[in-house]
Design an enzyme around this catalytic site. Structure first.
Site, PDB file in Angstrom:
ATOM      1  N   CYS A  36       0.809  -1.223   0.000  1.00  0.00           N
ATOM      2  CA  CYS A  36       0.000   0.000   0.000  1.00  0.00           C
ATOM      3  C   CYS A  36       0.842   1.273   0.000  1.00  0.00           C
ATOM      4  O   CYS A  36       0.335   2.357  -0.310  1.00  0.00           O
ATOM      5  CB  CYS A  36      -0.930   0.009   1.211  1.00  0.00           C
ATOM      6  SG  CYS A  36      -0.069   0.132   2.803  1.00  0.00           S
ATOM      7  N   GLU A  74      -7.419  -6.036  -2.047  1.00  0.00           N
ATOM      8  CA  GLU A  74      -7.624  -4.977  -1.041  1.00  0.00           C
ATOM      9  C   GLU A  74      -6.425  -4.048  -1.020  1.00  0.00           C
ATOM     10  O   GLU A  74      -5.292  -4.476  -1.242  1.00  0.00           O
ATOM     11  CB  GLU A  74      -7.812  -5.632   0.333  1.00  0.00           C
ATOM     12  CG  GLU A  74      -7.838  -4.669   1.510  1.00  0.00           C
ATOM     13  CD  GLU A  74      -6.466  -4.397   2.107  1.00  0.00           C
ATOM     14  OE1 GLU A  74      -6.345  -3.397   2.840  1.00  0.00           O
ATOM     15  OE2 GLU A  74      -5.522  -5.174   1.828  1.00  0.00           O
ATOM     16  N   ARG A 118     -10.646   2.764   9.657  1.00  0.00           N
ATOM     17  CA  ARG A 118      -9.664   2.255   8.697  1.00  0.00           C
ATOM     18  C   ARG A 118     -10.370   2.014   7.369  1.00  0.00           C
ATOM     19  O   ARG A 118     -11.008   0.978   7.152  1.00  0.00           O
ATOM     20  CB  ARG A 118      -9.020   0.971   9.221  1.00  0.00           C
ATOM     21  CG  ARG A 118      -7.718   0.589   8.543  1.00  0.00           C
ATOM     22  CD  ARG A 118      -7.055  -0.565   9.262  1.00  0.00           C
ATOM     23  NE  ARG A 118      -5.760  -0.890   8.709  1.00  0.00           N
ATOM     24  CZ  ARG A 118      -4.616  -0.302   9.054  1.00  0.00           C
ATOM     25  NH1 ARG A 118      -4.639   0.666   9.943  1.00  0.00           N
ATOM     26  NH2 ARG A 118      -3.461  -0.674   8.518  1.00  0.00           N
ATOM     27  N   ARG A 120     -10.633   1.143   3.529  1.00  0.00           N
ATOM     28  CA  ARG A 120      -9.913   0.348   2.543  1.00  0.00           C
ATOM     29  C   ARG A 120     -10.793   0.143   1.308  1.00  0.00           C
ATOM     30  O   ARG A 120     -12.014   0.025   1.409  1.00  0.00           O
ATOM     31  CB  ARG A 120      -9.515  -1.020   3.119  1.00  0.00           C
ATOM     32  CG  ARG A 120      -8.441  -0.942   4.201  1.00  0.00           C
ATOM     33  CD  ARG A 120      -7.131  -0.480   3.621  1.00  0.00           C
ATOM     34  NE  ARG A 120      -6.056  -0.423   4.604  1.00  0.00           N
ATOM     35  CZ  ARG A 120      -5.747   0.644   5.321  1.00  0.00           C
ATOM     36  NH1 ARG A 120      -6.482   1.750   5.200  1.00  0.00           N
ATOM     37  NH2 ARG A 120      -4.728   0.630   6.153  1.00  0.00           N
TER      38      ARG A 120
END
Length: 222
Positions: A36, A74, A118, A120
């Protein structure tokens, strides 16, 4: 590798770039999370110009070769948003060109029973047409105290000494700027949480009084 083994009971097979595609077992679902950092708001925003960001293309090669029924990917929400979404659209188009129907959505773990904000981006793709909708999260009631250990069950050695606390919070300490300190209250929720590494020092504050430890009742994450 050892951590992976302790969690899953098997060792990873090595660098995915070096594994011959024919050696990868047939599978119905490909589940992947590529690095990421190239897409994160906290990173340098290099996208695919960062070598770590190109791992997604190896996943695309695997998808093309193995043709799994379902693909589940993801990453951070920045992957969808950076550079006007150009990198994201390139990946979506590539998956669709392989004959898959693609769905994607940004979800927040806070809405699914975790005390953490969070966000995502989740990408789900199917080789055959299927009726799919993302779950609608509703449970945002959890707080850190619901997942952290009860203070009465925490070993006293996990409470910082007064000397360490004074050192980390001393404004005249030249190394103070090296650390990013966060005092966490059990009744709160949190964003990114890093456990005592890479320059981050997180403290849990509770009401337990420990003799010969710090007077603020600050301890490690457990």
């Amino acid at each position: 590798r050892e951590n992976y083994y302790q969690n899953w009971g098997e060792y990873p097979h090595g660098d995915v770039w070096k594994i011959d595609l024919s050696e990868i077992p047939d599978h119905d679902i490909l589940c992947g999370g590529f690095p990421c950092q190239p897409f994160s708001e906290l990173g340098k925003g290099k996208g695919f110009s960062d070598p770590r960001g190109t791992l997604i293309f190896r996943l695309l090669e695997i998808i093309q070769y193995k043709q799994p029924k379902c693909v589940f990917l993801e990453n951070v929400k920045g992957f969808m948003l950076m550079n006007g979404g150009k990198e994201f659209r390139k990946v979506i188009n590539a998956i669709e060109s392989l004959g898959y129907t693609v769905y994607y959505k940004i979800l927040n773990s806070l809405n699914f029973g975790l005390p953490q904000n969070r966000h995502r981006i989740f990408i789900v793709a199917f080789r055959e047409p299927i009726g799919f909708t993302f779950p609608v999260g509703q449970d945002s009631s959890k707080r850190l105290k619901d997942v952290f250990d009860n203070p009465e069950n925490v070993s006293e050695v996990l409470y910082y000494s007064q000397g360490i606390v004074t050192y980390l919070f001393n404004r005249n300490n030249e190394r103070r700027k090296v650390f990013k300190r966060t005092i966490i209250k059990p009744e709160s929720i949190i964003g990114c949480l890093v456990k005592n590494e890479r320059g981050y020092v997180h403290f849990i504050h509770d009401d337990r009084i420990i003799q010969n430890r710090n007077k603020e009742s600050l301890r490690m994450l457990t």
